[in-house]
Design a protein around this motif. Structure first.
Motif, PDB file in Angstrom:
ATOM      1  N   ALA A   1      41.077  -7.709 -10.667  1.00 30.04           N
ATOM      2  CA  ALA A   1      41.780  -8.578 -11.632  1.00 30.04           C
ATOM      3  C   ALA A   1      43.178  -8.896 -11.105  1.00 30.04           C
ATOM      4  N   VAL A   2      43.406 -10.159 -10.767  1.00 33.30           N
ATOM      5  CA  VAL A   2      44.688 -10.554 -10.171  1.00 33.30           C
ATOM      6  C   VAL A   2      45.805 -10.582 -11.211  1.00 33.30           C
ATOM      7  N   SER A   3      45.428 -10.511 -12.482  1.00 28.17           N
ATOM      8  CA  SER A   3      46.455 -10.456 -13.529  1.00 28.17           C
ATOM      9  C   SER A   3      47.364  -9.244 -13.324  1.00 28.17           C
ATOM     10  N   LEU A   4      46.837  -8.194 -12.692  1.00 28.03           N
ATOM     11  CA  LEU A   4      47.646  -6.992 -12.471  1.00 28.03           C
ATOM     12  C   LEU A   4      48.768  -7.269 -11.459  1.00 28.03           C
ATOM     13  N   PRO A   5      48.463  -7.661 -10.205  1.00 27.62           N
ATOM     14  CA  PRO A   5      49.580  -7.979  -9.302  1.00 27.62           C
ATOM     15  C   PRO A   5      50.440  -9.136  -9.792  1.00 27.62           C
ATOM     16  N   ASN A   6      49.826 -10.124 -10.467  1.00 30.00           N
ATOM     17  CA  ASN A   6      50.643 -11.231 -10.983  1.00 30.00           C
ATOM     18  C   ASN A   6      51.660 -10.726 -12.011  1.00 30.00           C
ATOM     19  N   ALA A   7      51.251  -9.766 -12.846  1.00 34.97           N
ATOM     20  CA  ALA A   7      52.165  -9.207 -13.851  1.00 34.97           C
ATOM     21  C   ALA A   7      53.283  -8.418 -13.165  1.00 34.97           C
ATOM     22  N   LEU A   8      52.910  -7.593 -12.200  1.00 37.53           N
ATOM     23  CA  LEU A   8      53.909  -6.767 -11.503  1.00 37.53           C
ATOM     24  C   LEU A   8      54.928  -7.657 -10.785  1.00 37.53           C
ATOM     25  N   ARG A   9      54.406  -8.683 -10.124  1.00 35.03           N
ATOM     26  CA  ARG A   9      55.270  -9.611  -9.386  1.00 35.03           C
ATOM     27  C   ARG A   9      56.249 -10.290 -10.340  1.00 35.03           C
ATOM     28  N   TYR A  10      55.728 -10.716 -11.475  1.00 27.18           N
ATOM     29  CA  TYR A  10      56.563 -11.423 -12.454  1.00 27.18           C
ATOM     30  C   TYR A  10      57.702 -10.519 -12.949  1.00 27.18           C
ATOM     31  N   VAL A  11      57.376  -9.289 -13.287  1.00 26.05           N
ATOM     32  CA  VAL A  11      58.413  -8.389 -13.833  1.00 26.05           C
ATOM     33  C   VAL A  11      59.437  -8.049 -12.755  1.00 26.05           C
ATOM     34  N   LEU A  12      58.966  -7.743 -11.546  1.00 28.14           N
ATOM     35  CA  LEU A  12      59.920  -7.361 -10.495  1.00 28.14           C
ATOM     36  C   LEU A  12      60.833  -8.525 -10.110  1.00 28.14           C
ATOM     37  N   ARG A  13      60.317  -9.745 -10.207  1.00 25.47           N
ATOM     38  CA  ARG A  13      61.168 -10.901  -9.885  1.00 25.47           C
ATOM     39  C   ARG A  13      62.328 -11.033 -10.872  1.00 25.47           C
ATOM     40  N   GLY A  14      62.141 -10.517 -12.064  1.00 22.70           N
ATOM     41  CA  GLY A  14      63.198 -10.621 -13.077  1.00 22.70           C
ATOM     42  C   GLY A  14      64.228  -9.507 -12.973  1.00 22.70           C
ATOM     43  N   MET A  15      63.997  -8.532 -12.092  1.00 27.72           N
ATOM     44  CA  MET A  15      64.926  -7.389 -11.943  1.00 27.72           C
ATOM     45  C   MET A  15      66.170  -7.889 -11.211  1.00 27.72           C
ATOM     46  N   ASP A  16      67.274  -8.000 -11.941  1.00 27.76           N
ATOM     47  CA  ASP A  16      68.428  -8.683 -11.376  1.00 27.76           C
ATOM     48  C   ASP A  16      69.717  -8.017 -11.841  1.00 27.76           C
ATOM     49  N   GLY A  17      70.683  -7.887 -10.963  1.00 32.14           N
ATOM     50  CA  GLY A  17      71.979  -7.341 -11.370  1.00 32.14           C
ATOM     51  C   GLY A  17      72.598  -6.491 -10.275  1.00 32.14           C
ATOM     52  N   GLU A  18      73.901  -6.191 -10.464  1.00 31.57           N
ATOM     53  CA  GLU A  18      74.646  -5.418  -9.452  1.00 31.57           C
ATOM     54  C   GLU A  18      74.771  -3.956  -9.855  1.00 31.57           C
ATOM     55  N   THR A  19      74.457  -3.640 -11.114  1.00 33.54           N
ATOM     56  CA  THR A  19      74.589  -2.255 -11.590  1.00 33.54           C
ATOM     57  C   THR A  19      73.242  -1.770 -12.111  1.00 33.54           C
ATOM     58  N   VAL A  20      73.123  -0.451 -12.260  1.00 36.16           N
ATOM     59  CA  VAL A  20      71.873   0.105 -12.799  1.00 36.16           C
ATOM     60  C   VAL A  20      71.643  -0.436 -14.208  1.00 36.16           C
ATOM     61  N   ALA A  21      72.710  -0.507 -14.997  1.00 33.78           N
ATOM     62  CA  ALA A  21      72.555  -0.978 -16.385  1.00 33.78           C
ATOM     63  C   ALA A  21      72.032  -2.408 -16.421  1.00 33.78           C
ATOM     64  N   ALA A  22      72.559  -3.253 -15.540  1.00 33.35           N
ATOM     65  CA  ALA A  22      72.125  -4.660 -15.520  1.00 33.35           C
ATOM     66  C   ALA A  22      70.681  -4.765 -15.035  1.00 33.35           C
ATOM     67  N   LEU A  23      70.352  -3.969 -14.031  1.00 32.19           N
ATOM     68  CA  LEU A  23      68.973  -3.987 -13.526  1.00 32.19           C
ATOM     69  C   LEU A  23      68.008  -3.533 -14.612  1.00 32.19           C
ATOM     70  N   ARG A  24      68.430  -2.482 -15.330  1.00 30.85           N
ATOM     71  CA  ARG A  24      67.584  -1.936 -16.395  1.00 30.85           C
ATOM     72  C   ARG A  24      67.310  -2.998 -17.458  1.00 30.85           C
ATOM     73  N   SER A  25      68.396  -3.609 -17.961  1.00 35.17           N
ATOM     74  CA  SER A  25      68.199  -4.532 -19.087  1.00 35.17           C
ATOM     75  C   SER A  25      67.445  -5.783 -18.638  1.00 35.17           C
ATOM     76  N   SER A  26      67.690  -6.265 -17.397  1.00 34.48           N
ATOM     77  CA  SER A  26      66.974  -7.476 -16.957  1.00 34.48           C
ATOM     78  C   SER A  26      65.483  -7.185 -16.773  1.00 34.48           C
ATOM     79  N   THR A  27      65.167  -5.984 -16.286  1.00 34.45           N
ATOM     80  CA  THR A  27      63.751  -5.643 -16.077  1.00 34.45           C
ATOM     81  C   THR A  27      63.023  -5.525 -17.415  1.00 34.45           C
TER      82      THR A  27
END
Ligand code: RUB
Length: 325
Positions: A71-97
């Motif tokens: 089921a490609v929905s699994l890697p597609n989901a993982l890819r989508y979430v990781l692409r949204g991981m953004d920020g310069e601090t742990v707090a920013a990375l956490r909230s964006s993810t």
């Protein structure tokens, strides 16, 4: 595990086990659970640096990715979430993810609802659908047709070896749909009473091939012979980007105990010291586009041969896996 390996939360490991053992199953449900597990990893991470946080999330995604291959929905989901991981601090990375995972789950639900409305247009009042396995996307089409006031009945294939058809039968009955449950071998006989074959998909390839629960392709061939249209309900999360560059979709082979119990195997071994019986248990098969009439997505319905245009529009050229280390 060595000390320098990124820490993965028990929740991620539990979700991975649930997916592998099919406690959590079905392509859309797997995708949602995987996104939720990454959000939990982000919430519970004790990483002290942005690099350590990113490494943890990538390791969690890799663990989830390894569970089931088809089921490609699994890697597609993982890819989508990781692409949204953004920020310069742990707090920013956490909230964006976390925000990205929640967005994914919301969009998934919305897409399924929209897809249902598109698919319902193909169903007329009084129609009988024949189903295979259990697909939330397929059931969404029936639900929308019922909401439009149409009367729909269902012939539900049991779907060996795991019998997910029983889940379909139960959920359709909860919706008020009259259900006739048949064993898989009876499908061809009952096709004469069906107006549509309605199935879901684990992956859709660029040539319009549909990868779904084992038995789908045989059903589609019989339906073509009987003149019953085959409708595949599949959100765009089921479109497999790697197939645009010629890759094929891996078909999961599962444990023989789903087919032959340990006691049955022991009985055979007792009567045959060589015990040479081989059991094969492929979980999925490939239905060629010529046996499919329409792929119904939240972006509209497509003849299978033209699905590649939607794939190009959605994926562009990028199929990289951001959890690769
Ligand atoms: C489930 C299956 C379903 C698709 C689509 O296989 O083949 O038809 O996953 O389901 P398994 P949905 O039980 O082995 O996971 O429409 O819910 O995504």
């Amino acid at each position: 595990m060595t000390d320098d390996q990124p820490a993965i939360t028990p929740d991620v490991r539990a979700t991975a086990t649930d997916i592998a053992e099919m406690e959590v199953r079905g392509a859309a449900t797997i995708a949602s659970a995987a996104a939720g597990a990454l959000a939990t990893q982000a919430t519970e991470s004790e990483a002290e640096t942005p690099a350590a946080f990113r490494a943890e999330l990538r390791a969690a995604a890799a663990e989830l990715y390894e569970t089931r291959p088809t089921a490609v929905s699994l890697p597609n989901a993982l890819r989508y979430v990781l692409r949204g991981m953004d920020g310069e601090t742990v707090a920013a990375l956490r909230s964006s993810t976390i925000a990205q995972a929640e967005r994914f789950q919301r969009d998934l639900e919305q897409a399924q609802e929209t897809l249902g409305e598109v698919g319902a247009n193909r169903l007329r009042d009084g129609d009988v659908v024949m189903t295979h396995c259990h697909s939330t996307d397929a059931l969404s089409c029936v639900e929308a047709a019922l909401a439009d006031g149409k009367h729909i009945e269902a012939i539900v294939k049991e779907t060996r070896p795991r019998k997910q058809g029983h889940i379909t039968a139960e959920q359709l009955r909860e919706m008020g749909v009259p259900v006739t449950l048949v064993v898989d071998n009876a499908a061809r006989r009952y096709l004469d009473e069906a107006n549509h074959v309605l199935v879901g998909a684990d992956s859709i390839a660029a040539d319009g091939s549909v990868i779904n629960k084992i038995g789908t392709s045989g059903l589609a061939v019989n339906a073509r012979e009987r003149g019953v249209p085959v409708m595949v309900a599949a959100q765009t999360i089921k479109l497999h980007p790697d197939t645009m560059t010629g890759h094929t979709v891996e078909i999961e082979m599962r444990d023989e105990r789903e087919v032959l119990s340990e006691s049955e195997r022991a009985e055979i071994a007792a009567g045959d010291p060589d015990d040479a019986l081989v059991v094969e248990n492929p979980a999925f098969d490939v239905t060629p586009p010529r046996h499919v009439d329409a792929i119904v997505t939240e972006r509209g319905q497509y003849p299978p041969e033209s699905i590649v245009m939607l794939m190009r529009e959605l994926f562009g050229e990028t199929t990289a896996e951001p959890w690769e280390r």
